[in-house]
Motif scaffolding. Structure first.
Motif, short mmCIF file in Angstrom:
data_model
loop_
_atom_site.label_atom_id
_atom_site.label_comp_id
_atom_site.label_asym_id
_atom_site.label_seq_id
_atom_site.Cartn_x
_atom_site.Cartn_y
_atom_site.Cartn_z
N GLN A 98 0.80 -1.23 -0.10
CA GLN A 98 0.23 0.06 -0.13
C GLN A 98 0.89 1.08 -0.01
OE1 GLN A 98 -3.39 -0.04 3.09
NE2 GLN A 98 -2.65 -2.09 3.58
N PRO A 99 0.29 2.33 -0.59
CA PRO A 99 1.20 3.61 -0.47
C PRO A 99 1.28 4.23 0.95
CG PRO A 99 -0.96 3.86 -1.73
CD PRO A 99 -0.79 2.41 -1.61
N ILE A 100 2.12 4.59 1.23
CA ILE A 100 2.48 5.31 2.67
C ILE A 100 1.64 6.33 2.88
CG2 ILE A 100 4.01 6.20 4.36
CD1 ILE A 100 6.09 4.59 3.10
N CYS A 101 1.65 7.28 1.86
CA CYS A 101 0.67 8.55 2.02
C CYS A 101 0.16 8.58 0.79
CB CYS A 101 1.59 9.67 2.23
SG CYS A 101 2.66 9.62 3.77
N LYS A 102 -0.98 9.45 0.86
CA LYS A 102 -1.56 9.85 -0.48
C LYS A 102 -0.90 10.96 -1.24
CE LYS A 102 -6.26 8.18 0.70
NZ LYS A 102 -6.29 6.78 0.04
N GLU A 104 2.72 12.41 -2.11
CA GLU A 104 4.37 12.08 -1.99
C GLU A 104 4.90 12.93 -1.10
OE1 GLU A 104 5.70 9.50 -3.46
OE2 GLU A 104 3.87 8.77 -4.06
N SER A 105 4.52 14.36 -1.22
CA SER A 105 5.44 15.24 -0.34
C SER A 105 5.41 15.26 0.96
CB SER A 105 5.43 16.52 -0.96
OG SER A 105 3.92 16.99 -0.94
N CYS A 106 4.27 14.65 1.69
CA CYS A 106 3.87 14.96 3.10
C CYS A 106 4.59 14.17 4.03
CB CYS A 106 2.61 14.40 3.47
SG CYS A 106 2.19 12.74 3.20
N CYS A 107 5.39 12.96 3.76
CA CYS A 107 6.17 12.39 4.51
C CYS A 107 7.77 12.34 4.39
CB CYS A 107 5.94 10.85 4.41
SG CYS A 107 4.28 10.66 4.98
N GLU A 108 8.16 13.37 3.53
CA GLU A 108 9.61 13.56 3.28
C GLU A 108 10.26 14.39 4.45
OE1 GLU A 108 9.39 13.36 -1.61
OE2 GLU A 108 9.55 15.06 -0.67
#
Length: 108
Positions: A98-102, A104-108
């Motif tokens: 599953q994707p970690i976040c919807k 892409e930039s929120c968990c960097e």
């Protein structure tokens, strides 16, 4: 207090994860998975684990449904439960895929 209802799949996956949550159990599963057929013998002789400890870990793996064991005097036969092994493999692959976040930039 509000009781949370978990799906049957979540409950099963958690049980598999708990059963695999100890290095000795991983070693036992790896050993059994490497066998060409069911293993007849004492696993404690094959792995660096005390006999009493092996028994506890085998019980946990069996209760989770990851292995099967039958007494065939004077030995016990142990096998990977192929049906549940395939189920666990699919469940964990789907979950970890599953994707970690919807975003892409929120968990960097």
């Amino acid at each position: 207090m509000v009781r949370k209802n978990y799906s049957e799949e979540q409950e099963k996956m958690a049980r598999f994860a708990k059963a695999m949550g100890h290095p000795a159990r991983i070693a036992i599963l790896q050993f059994l998975a490497s066998q060409e057929c069911c293993f007849f013998g004492d696993i404690h002789e094959e792995l660096p684990i005390a006999k009493a400890t092996v028994s506890q870990h085998l019980k946990e793996l069996k209760e989770a449904g990851l292995i099967q064991g039958e007494i065939e005097a004077p030995k016990v036969r142990y096998c990977i439960n192929k049906e549940n092994w395939k189920l666990a493999k699919k469940m964990f692959a789907d979950f970890l895929g599953q994707p970690i976040c919807k975003k892409e930039s929120c968990c960097e």
